[in-house]
Scaffold this motif. Structure first.
Motif, short mmCIF file in Angstrom:
data_model
loop_
_atom_site.label_atom_id
_atom_site.label_comp_id
_atom_site.label_asym_id
_atom_site.label_seq_id
_atom_site.Cartn_x
_atom_site.Cartn_y
_atom_site.Cartn_z
N LEU A 1 0.83 -1.21 0.00
CA LEU A 1 0.00 0.00 0.00
C LEU A 1 0.86 1.26 0.00
N PHE A 2 1.99 1.19 0.70
CA PHE A 2 2.92 2.33 0.73
C PHE A 2 3.42 2.63 -0.69
N ARG A 3 3.82 1.59 -1.39
CA ARG A 3 4.30 1.79 -2.76
C ARG A 3 3.17 2.31 -3.65
N ARG A 4 1.99 1.75 -3.41
CA ARG A 4 0.87 2.11 -4.27
C ARG A 4 0.54 3.60 -4.14
N HIS A 5 0.54 4.11 -2.90
CA HIS A 5 0.02 5.47 -2.70
C HIS A 5 1.09 6.54 -2.57
N GLN A 6 2.31 6.17 -2.20
CA GLN A 6 3.30 7.20 -1.91
C GLN A 6 4.44 7.28 -2.93
N ILE A 7 4.68 6.18 -3.64
CA ILE A 7 5.90 6.13 -4.46
C ILE A 7 5.55 6.01 -5.95
N GLY A 8 6.31 6.74 -6.77
CA GLY A 8 6.25 6.52 -8.21
C GLY A 8 7.63 6.08 -8.66
N PHE A 9 7.70 4.93 -9.32
CA PHE A 9 9.01 4.41 -9.74
C PHE A 9 9.26 4.69 -11.22
N VAL A 10 10.52 5.05 -11.53
CA VAL A 10 10.95 5.15 -12.92
C VAL A 10 12.21 4.30 -13.04
N ASN B 1 -0.19 10.09 -8.55
CA ASN B 1 -0.06 11.25 -7.67
C ASN B 1 0.74 10.93 -6.41
N PRO B 2 1.95 10.36 -6.56
CA PRO B 2 2.73 9.97 -5.39
C PRO B 2 3.45 11.19 -4.80
N ARG B 3 3.93 11.04 -3.57
CA ARG B 3 4.66 12.15 -2.96
C ARG B 3 6.13 12.07 -3.36
N LEU B 4 6.56 10.89 -3.73
CA LEU B 4 7.98 10.69 -3.98
C LEU B 4 8.18 9.95 -5.30
N LEU B 5 8.99 10.56 -6.21
CA LEU B 5 9.33 9.88 -7.45
C LEU B 5 10.73 9.30 -7.30
N LEU B 6 10.86 7.98 -7.45
CA LEU B 6 12.18 7.33 -7.33
C LEU B 6 12.60 6.89 -8.73
N CYS B 7 13.74 7.46 -9.19
CA CYS B 7 14.16 7.19 -10.56
C CYS B 7 15.51 6.50 -10.55
N ASP B 8 15.53 5.24 -11.04
CA ASP B 8 16.75 4.43 -11.03
C ASP B 8 17.41 4.52 -12.41
N GLU B 9 18.50 5.28 -12.51
CA GLU B 9 19.19 5.45 -13.80
C GLU B 9 18.20 5.74 -14.93
N PRO B 10 17.39 6.78 -14.82
CA PRO B 10 16.32 6.97 -15.80
C PRO B 10 16.84 7.22 -17.21
#
Lengths: 795, 249
Positions: B97-106, B172-181
């Motif tokens: 649920l944390f990943r679903r609502h708070q995180i956006g992964f790239v 609409n996450p609070r945090l975008l995490l981008c791994d070597e985008p």
């Protein structure tokens, strides 16, 4: 979540991409569900129709045949605590002469009350009416016989009953619960309605004609306890009590040939309805297991991404179970349509085969629901492991490229000398086979099962041919068999021998007798043969003629087993005709036979046992022309003692006609079934293998291999696995034949375990054909593979 | 414990609050009998609204760190706190649920579902979100509204990565995490993707964490954490962020 999740579309598109493979699997599943539904529905239809008919027409629980029992004889027997109800009737042999049949037709005349009231073994009128008024000359015919000769109420027919020629008016036609499967009274194992007449006549008329005024020669009854043990013991008590009236035969309801045949048929239906669907659905499950397993491996990044996006484990499980659900649901729904078709086709066949009143294809919603559930269950079970593996993937781990596939050395490689001899492509094949043991095993097992099934079917057909040849060609050589009402002396023989067109005459004496040893007891027919018998030469299963000694008995092995006797033992023998005195008789030999519980001895010996010096009750004739002239048949049938004239050729033709009708279609269906099983499983194995080794294919193509050469690597893999499967399947089939032969060793007949080499060749050839078809598809897939793409796409 | 997200917290006295705190986190992988430490006692704060660059060569542990931050993996020791919630003690479902609502992964390899169109790939995320951006709006933001019905195989690498960003954004996450985008893109396309991330951070106030081995990226960020051999060896604050457009890619 609003509406169906978007990811569902991905599932549907993947299914569309693999449509060919999935349709194939679905077809296999549909055949499985279809057979389950069709065969079980037919089982229910037959069982219900039979139960209804037996109940409504009050099929007797037992019957006793006797010489003559007055009404008063029934009173004390009725007091037996095991007996619920008793009725007497008259049964005599009759001979029907019809203009469309050259020889007279051996028939049975049975009594019914003149005024209609419910009786045991009642009839169900199909056309016409019950007896009217006090006329003597009226009859109700069994419907199949009437249909076969186009006889309708209002027609007349000539019958010889107790030596008197009668012209009878047909007032009605009817079905009866004791004649659902109508076997000719003169013998045979297939129905021949045209040769099986049953004439119902008013009781008083039949009593009058047969000299049984106020008496009966058959007793029908209902028992309180229908379990075989108690019923048998009640029957034994009745036999004892009625012994003064000359009991010749006692049967429980279940021992009636018609009831037995129907029972056998239902039993076989039930067995087939379990084994064949389980085989199909099992293969669907196993192949889905392989396919979805591969899919999960391939889609680990997508699984990781979905988990990273916040999809739950249970969602992933449901997603992958979706494949099983779609295949299971789709195939079960198609299977329903197929099943209903199978049901109606089989019911149409059975309507010709069994004389049941309202045999119809009913709809069984419960069965459809169960089949749907079973179909889905097998398919979903096949995807469970892959789904769980997908859900257990840690998202972070799933995102990383997969650990290199285990590339350890296979066992063969540890034999350096041998391994070096294997060509390059052989190494590819060997590694693929041994590194995917489960997949290889499924491929081998399905071809094994399909081959074994085919071998078994072909061998069973061969066994039936052997059995029929044995009975009709090797042991019987007569052209005609005359059945006589009473035993006669030698005079008739010389009379018959003098007739033109008759080459040889051979008498026989057939007597029902109780054989017993200690507590074991069996009633059977004893056949007395003359010395130097040529027309009837019983053989054992090795084809050796039975040598009948002057004294003593030769027994069929099955009978010897039942009585627990062997050569050298002595039996107690009580003939049911003549003096009916118990004698001691030695067992001289035991032989293997195919049909019945035979026992043989010298005609003279048997004559003495029944208190006569010399007697015969049937005569075998060898004719100059195997298809006798009408004049001869009429001449023979005019003789008053003759109750039946049977042509061997006709009985044989009837059997062959039935075999050709039924076996052709069944065999074709079975070949297609086995083929689909092998084709479906082999092709799916190859496709998974191909998908897994796209890179390898690409590499080989880059190196300049043609599609055909690349396909050869896959062809070799499938070929090797299916060759092993087929080889083992041939052995398995042989084993299966022996198992089935053992299971079918009944009192009525026993099948020989025949394994003709051509059955093995044919099975292997059919299997190879379907495997080759699968190879062609694989070759086309390899040729169309966009192999350059392989290097662009990150797996 | 339920980890709730959604509303932004108010800034106290103009100081960005720590959105996520990493406290002496270590991660040790066991490979047979060998223990391989990937992270050693890492401490890091991610502040609301910032553009944080985690810089390091391959094998330095930066992806492992990102996995801890994103709730994709659990540390061997230490704590990861999202606000006051301890992610290291969260259940699997709570992490989901944390990943679903708070995180956006790239991701470096975009990780689009190949059998879904661009729009549908975004919808895979909006299906789950509580207050999603409409999927078409997310595609419009990344400039791909006219490619909505294309499948990944019909898009260029840059376009695929922009779809992936739209997907990360849409929930609409609070945090975008981008791994070597930009790791799998040519320089021009890479620069465009970085501009997009910069724009999301500046104009939409998204907290962006970018993992990269490219030192140039650190000039775009508010702060740079340099990681080597599983340790943060340098934490640098840029007083003046340079626009992506001006960097010599």
């Amino acid at each position: 979540m609003r509406g169906p999740p978007t990811i569902l579309r991905s599932l549907l598109r993947e299914i569309r991409q693999r449509l060919g493979a999935i349709l194939l699997l679905g077809a296999l599943g549909a055949v499985g569900s279809g057979l389950l539904i069709g065969m079980l529905a037919v089982f229910y239809d037959l069982d219900a129709s039979r139960a209804r008919f037996y109940r409504e027409q009050r099929l007797a629980d037992f019957s006793l045949s006797l010489k003559r029992a007055p009404q008063s004889a029934l009173e004390p027997v009725l007091r037996h605590p095991g007996v619920r109800h008793l009725e007497g009737r008259v049964r005599i042999e009759a001979r029907v002469d019809l203009p469309d049949s050259p020889e007279p037709i051996t028939s049975t005349a049975l009594s019914l009350p003149r005024v209609r009231r419910p009786v045991l073994n009642d009839i169900l009128l199909v056309s016409g009416t019950w007896f009217e008024g006090s006329r003597e000359d009226q009859t109700i015919l069994n419907d199949a016989f009437a249909r076969a000769h186009d006889l309708r109420p209002g027609d007349h027919l000539e019958a010889l009953i107790m030596g008197r020629q009668q012209r009878l008016l047909v007032v009605g036609t009817a079905l009866a619960p004791e004649f659902v499967y109508v076997l000719p009274p003169a013998g045979g194992i297939v129905p021949d309605p045209a040769r099986t007449g049953v004439l119902y006549l008013p009781l008083d008329t039949l009593q009058d004609w047969s000299g049984l005024n106020g008496a009966f020669n058959e007793i029908l009854g209902l028992a309180w306890d229908l379990r075989p043990g108690p019923l048998r013991s009640t029957l034994r008590d009745l036999e004892r009590e009625l012994d003064p009236y000359g009991v010749t035969l006692s049967l429980t309801g279940e021992e009636l040939p018609s009831v037995q045949f129907l029972d056998n048929e239902l039993h076989e239906l039930q067995t087939s309805a379990t084994i064949l669907p389980a085989l199909c659905l099992g293969v669907v499950g196993l192949v889905l297991h392989i396919v979805t397993g591969r899919m999960v491996t391939q889609q680990r990044t997508t699984i990781g991404t979905l988990r990273a996006l916040g999809y739950t484990r249970s969602f992933i499980v449901r997603h992958y179970l979706g494949y099983g659900l779609v295949v299971g649901l789709g195939s079960a729904l198609a299977g329903m349509a197929l099943g209903l078709w199978i049901q109606s086709a089989m019911i149409r066949m059975y309507q010709d085969y069994f004389e049941l009143p309202d045999l119809r294809a009913d709809l069984y919603p419960g069965l459809l629901a169960v089949a749907l559930g079973v179909g889905v269950l097998f398919a979903v079970a096949g995807t469970v492991q892959a789904a769980l593996r997908a859900s257990r993937m840690n998202p972070a781990e799933a995102m990383r490229p997969p650990a290199p596939e285990k590339g350890g050395r296979i066992l063969l490689e540890r034999l350096p000398g041998l391994w070096d001899l294997v060509p390059f492509w052989g190494k590819l094949v060997a590694r693929s086979i041994f590194r995917n043991p489960f997949r290889s095993m499924v491929c081998v097992l399905t071809t094994l099962a399909a081959t074994a099934l085919l071998v078994e079917s072909l061998c069973m057909v061969a066994a039936l041919h052997v059995m029929i040849d044995h009975e009709f060609r090797h042991t019987s050589h007569q052209d005609l068999t005359l059945s006589l009402r009473e035993p006669v002396g030698r005079e008739l023989l010389s009379e018959l021998g003098a007739l033109p067109g008759i080459m040889a005459v051979e008498p026989q004496l057939v007597v029902s007798a109780d054989l017993s040893r200690g507590a074991r007891e069996k009633r059977t027919g004893l056949t007395g043969l003359v010395e130097g018998n040529r027309l009837s030469t019983p053989l054992d299963q090795q084809g050796l003629p039975l040598r009948i000694p002057e004294e003593g008995l030769v027994l069929a092995r099955k009978l010897a087993e039942i009585l627990d006797v062997g050569p050298g033992d002595t039996l107690l023998l009580r003939p049911l005709t003549g003096t009916r005195q118990t004698r001691r008789a030695p067992v001289v030999a035991v032989v293997d036979t195919y049909m019945g519980l035979g026992a043989w001895c010298r005609l003279e010996y048997l004559s003495r046992l029944i208190g006569e010096e010399w007697a015969a009750n049937s005569v075998l004739l060898d004719l100059a022309n195997p298809r006798p002239e009408r004049a001869l048949l009429e001449e023979l049938s005019r003789r008053p003692g003759v109750v039946g004239v049977e042509q061997r050729v006709r009985a044989l033709e009837k059997i062959q006609q039935l075999m050709d009708q039924n076996f052709g279609t069944s065999l074709l269906i079975l070949i297609l079934f086995s083929g689909l099983l092998a084709f479906g499983s082999v092709l799916n194995t190859a496709m998974v293998s191909l998908e897994e080794r796209r890179r390898e294919v690409g590499t080989l193509r880059v190196l300049g291999y043609s599609p055909a050469r690349v396909a050869l690597v896959f062809a070799a893999e499938i070929g090797l696995l299916s060759a092993v499967g087929i080889g083992l399947g041939l052995w398995g089939g042989i084993g299966l034949v022996h198992l089935v032969v053992q299971a079918y060793s009944r009192e009525l007949f026993r099948l020989p375990a025949v394994i003709p080499p051509e059955a093995l060749f044919q099975s292997a050839a059919v299997m190879l054909l379907f495997v080759a078809l699968a190879q062609v598809v694989v070759w086309r897939l390899v040729a169309r593979l966009p192999w350059l793409e392989v290097f662009k796409v990150r797996e | 414990m339920a980890i709730e997200g959604g509303e932004r917290r108010t800034h106290v006295e103009g100081q960005p609050q720590p959105l996520l705190t990493v406290r002496s986190v270590s991660k040790i992988y066991r490979m047979g009998e060998v223990e391989v430490p990937a992270l050693r006692e890492v401490d890091l704060e991610i502040r609301e609204g910032e553009f944080l660059v985690i810089l390091g060569p391959s094998g330095s542990g930066k992806s492992t760190l990102l996995n801890m931050i994103g709730g994709m993996d659990r540390p061997s020791s230490g704590q990861v706190l999202f606000g006051e919630q301890d992610l290291t003690r969260a259940s699997d479902r709570q992490l989901t649920l944390f990943r679903r609502h708070q995180i956006g992964f790239v991701f470096q390899f975009f990780n689009l579902v190949p059998t879904l169109t661009a729009l549908e790939n975004v919808q895979v995320a909006t299906d789950l979100a509580r207050e999603p951006l409409p999927a078409r709006e997310a595609l419009r933001i990344v400039g791909l509204e006219d490619r909505a019905d294309h499948f990944p195989s019909q898009l260029s690498g840059g376009q695929q990565q922009r779809v992936a960003i739209a997907r990360a954004l849409s929930a609409n996450p609070r945090l975008l995490l981008c791994d070597e985008p930009t790791g799998n893109l040519d320089t021009t396309t890479g620069a465009q993707v970085m501009e997009l991330l910069e724009q999301l951070n500046r104009e939409r106030g998204k907290t962006v964490v970018v993992i990269t081995h490219n030192a140039l990226v650190s000039r775009m960020g508010d702060r740079t954490a340099e990681i080597r051999d599983g340790r943060i060896v340098r934490l640098e604050i840029q007083p003046h962020r340079e626009p992506a457009r001006s960097l010599p890619w």
